[in-house]
Design a protein around this motif. Structure first.
Motif, mmCIF file in Angstrom:
data_model
loop_
_atom_site.group_PDB
_atom_site.id
_atom_site.type_symbol
_atom_site.label_atom_id
_atom_site.label_comp_id
_atom_site.label_asym_id
_atom_site.label_seq_id
_atom_site.Cartn_x
_atom_site.Cartn_y
_atom_site.Cartn_z
ATOM 1 N N UNK A 184 0.813 -1.219 0.000
ATOM 2 C CA UNK A 184 0.000 0.000 0.000
ATOM 3 C C UNK A 184 0.846 1.269 0.000
ATOM 4 N N UNK A 185 2.115 1.167 0.356
ATOM 5 C CA UNK A 185 2.979 2.354 0.329
ATOM 6 C C UNK A 185 2.994 2.981 -1.058
ATOM 7 N N UNK A 186 2.960 2.130 -2.075
ATOM 8 C CA UNK A 186 2.914 2.631 -3.452
ATOM 9 C C UNK A 186 1.481 2.656 -3.976
ATOM 10 N N UNK A 187 0.742 1.576 -3.737
ATOM 11 C CA UNK A 187 -0.578 1.423 -4.350
ATOM 12 C C UNK A 187 -1.655 2.313 -3.728
ATOM 13 N N UNK A 188 -1.337 2.964 -2.624
ATOM 14 C CA UNK A 188 -2.278 3.936 -2.050
ATOM 15 C C UNK A 188 -1.842 5.367 -2.339
ATOM 16 N N UNK A 189 -0.731 5.497 -3.062
ATOM 17 C CA UNK A 189 -0.194 6.811 -3.411
ATOM 18 C C UNK A 189 -0.808 7.243 -4.744
#
Length: 487
Positions: free
Chosen positions: A165-170
């Motif tokens: 999620x660090x990338x996919x929630x950005x």
């Protein structure tokens, strides 16, 4: 004497091995960085690679046996410093991409991860075009790397969702690569039964890698992706068909078997129909949860919209709601949904209507179901008779394009009749059935006329042939008589 020599040889071999191992474990780079209180050295202290005898120089190059910094970091000794860009993963790949290298450490970890990463969605170039979107260190960290099963690992089952999620929630980051990709997967996952159990410390529940894979992660539309529509049921079944795993949750394990025999499963798994529903179409993707009594009809209604609308305005809607009976599932089932047939309706032993309607209880519905079944069976029989007559006329060489075209309208009328059943209105049903009967009557009349015309033409041909034959005989006799007169 011979035994002593053998014993000595074994002892010397063991001693040499110990010396080699001891020499390999000498890591002056680490010793120096640790003495300086370096954070990376502190992290590396707990690193799984250090426990396996991997030194700083194995990744950064140089000579780890040299105490002098200049000698240890000599470029002639292969020192590369801190790897940049794709070089980070290439360094990891020296061992992790080779089964031979991994065997040296007695590792059971699957090799070839770097090749998988290169082929994956994460292996594509960044918007700058100078390195891959994700490197090994993006998920596993650089130093302090621990085994996946270690709860301290960022890719442990209880941590991997947050890592992804660090990338996919950005939103700003994802928009640069795939604007259509949702960025609320993490929030949805937290609302799912999988996410709720995972947040409570249950590492057996599905997380990102369970469905998408670890290194070879491909787009959902890629036929090789684990979450491609026809692959997804198999992926879900890896857990949901495991009796020992599901026993804890008291969940049945026959869903995949039932689905594979259902009308949806056959269309998806055997026929490759992309429109056929898979597990996620009913249960959701990241917010996966068992459909409730209300939601299951909403899910079915996304495809079967007309049937859902008819049911919503039917007398059964209120009755089902009052008794808290699932709507579509009660008559059609859930995972093993078979093709709807006439047998589902009516008062025969295999009809679903008699679950609630009998001659003594809810009798109005009982007799209505019997009448609707009678009309449906009659239309089906009439359609078969019409088809038989049209085929007979066609085999006799008659022009039947018009009645053949009308047969498609009859089939459509019969299918519409099965849909109108969901309104549970006898008058509407009879009205729709009458249209079908009118069509079959026309077709049978036209086909019968064509067959009659064939026999009429054949009779005419026989009579014409007979007349011609008689005329021919008469001419023959007349000509013979003329010949006799001449002689």
């Amino acid at each position: 004497m011979v035994i002593n020599k053998i014993t000595l040889l074994i002892f010397m071999t063991a001693l040499l091995s110990c010396l080699l191992i001891a020499q390999k474990k000498v890591d002056q780079c680490y010793n120096c960085h640790e003495s300086n209180g370096d954070r990376q050295a502190e992290l590396f202290k707990k690193d799984v690679h250090k426990s396996k005898g991997v030194t700083c120089a194995d990744c950064h190059g140089g000579d780890a046996t040299k105490a002098d910094m200049d000698d240890g970091m000599n470029k002639n000794a292969g020192f590369i410093g801190v790897p940049k860009g794709d070089a980070k993963s290439e360094v990891c790949g020296r061992c992790h991409n080779s089964s031979t290298e991994m065997a040296k450490f007695n590792s059971t970890i699957k090799s070839g991860q770097l090749e998988d990463l290169k082929k994956s969605s994460h292996g594509k170039l960044t918007i700058k075009g100078n390195e891959r979107i994700a490197q090994c260190t993006t998920c596993h960290n650089s130093h302090g790397i621990v085994a996946v099963k270690n709860q301290a690992s960022p890719v442990h089952a209880l941590n991997v969702v947050k890592t992804c999620s660090k990338c996919h929630s950005d939103k700003s980051l994802i928009k640069q690569y795939n604007p259509s990709l949702p960025t609320d997967q993490f929030e949805n996952y937290q609302t799912s039964i999988h996410g709720k159990l995972n947040s409570k410390g249950d590492a057996n529940t599905a997380e990102c890698a369970s469905c998408h894979g670890s290194h070879l992660i491909l787009p959902a539309k890629d036929v090789k992706s684990k979450v491609y529509f026809s692959n997804l049921p198999i992926v879900c079944s890896q857990c949901h068909s495991d009796a020992s795993m599901m026993q804890k949750y008291k969940i049945p394990t026959d869903q995949f078997e039932k689905y594979s025999h259902s009308v949806h499963g056959v269309a998806s798994l055997k026929k490759g129909d992309v429109a056929a529903p898979s597990c996620n179409d009913c249960h959701g993707n990241h917010g996966a949860a068992p459909p409730g009594l209300e939601s299951i009809s909403k899910v079915c209604g996304t495809c079967h919209a007309l049937s859902a609308d008819l049911f919503s305005s039917s007398p059964h809607k209120k009755a089902f709601d009052d008794k808290k009976i699932p709507e579509c599932e009660t008559c059609h089932g859930n995972h093993e949904i078979v093709t709807a047939t006439n047998q589902l309706i009516g008062t025969t032993p295999d009809a679903v209507c008699i679950k609630c309607h009998t001659q003594s209880e809810n009798s109005k519905g009982y007799y209505a179901a019997a009448q609707m079944r009678k009309l449906l069976d009659s239309l089906t029989t009439d359609e078969k008779d019409a088809i038989r007559l049209v085929e007979e006329a066609e085999q006799k060489g008659m022009e039947v394009s018009e009645p053949k075209f009308k047969l498609r309208d009859v089939r459509q009328a019969r299918l519409e009749l099965r849909t109108i059943i969901h309104a549970f209105n006898q008058e509407k049903f009879a009205e729709a059935a009458s249209k079908g009967f009118a069509l079959t009557s026309e077709i049978k009349a036209e086909a019968t006329s064509a067959v009659d015309q064939f026999y009429f033409r054949r009779l005419g041909l026989i009579l014409a042939t007979l007349i011609i034959s008689l005329i021919s005989v008469a001419l023959y006799i007349y000509i013979r008589r003329l010949d006799k007169k001449k002689t």
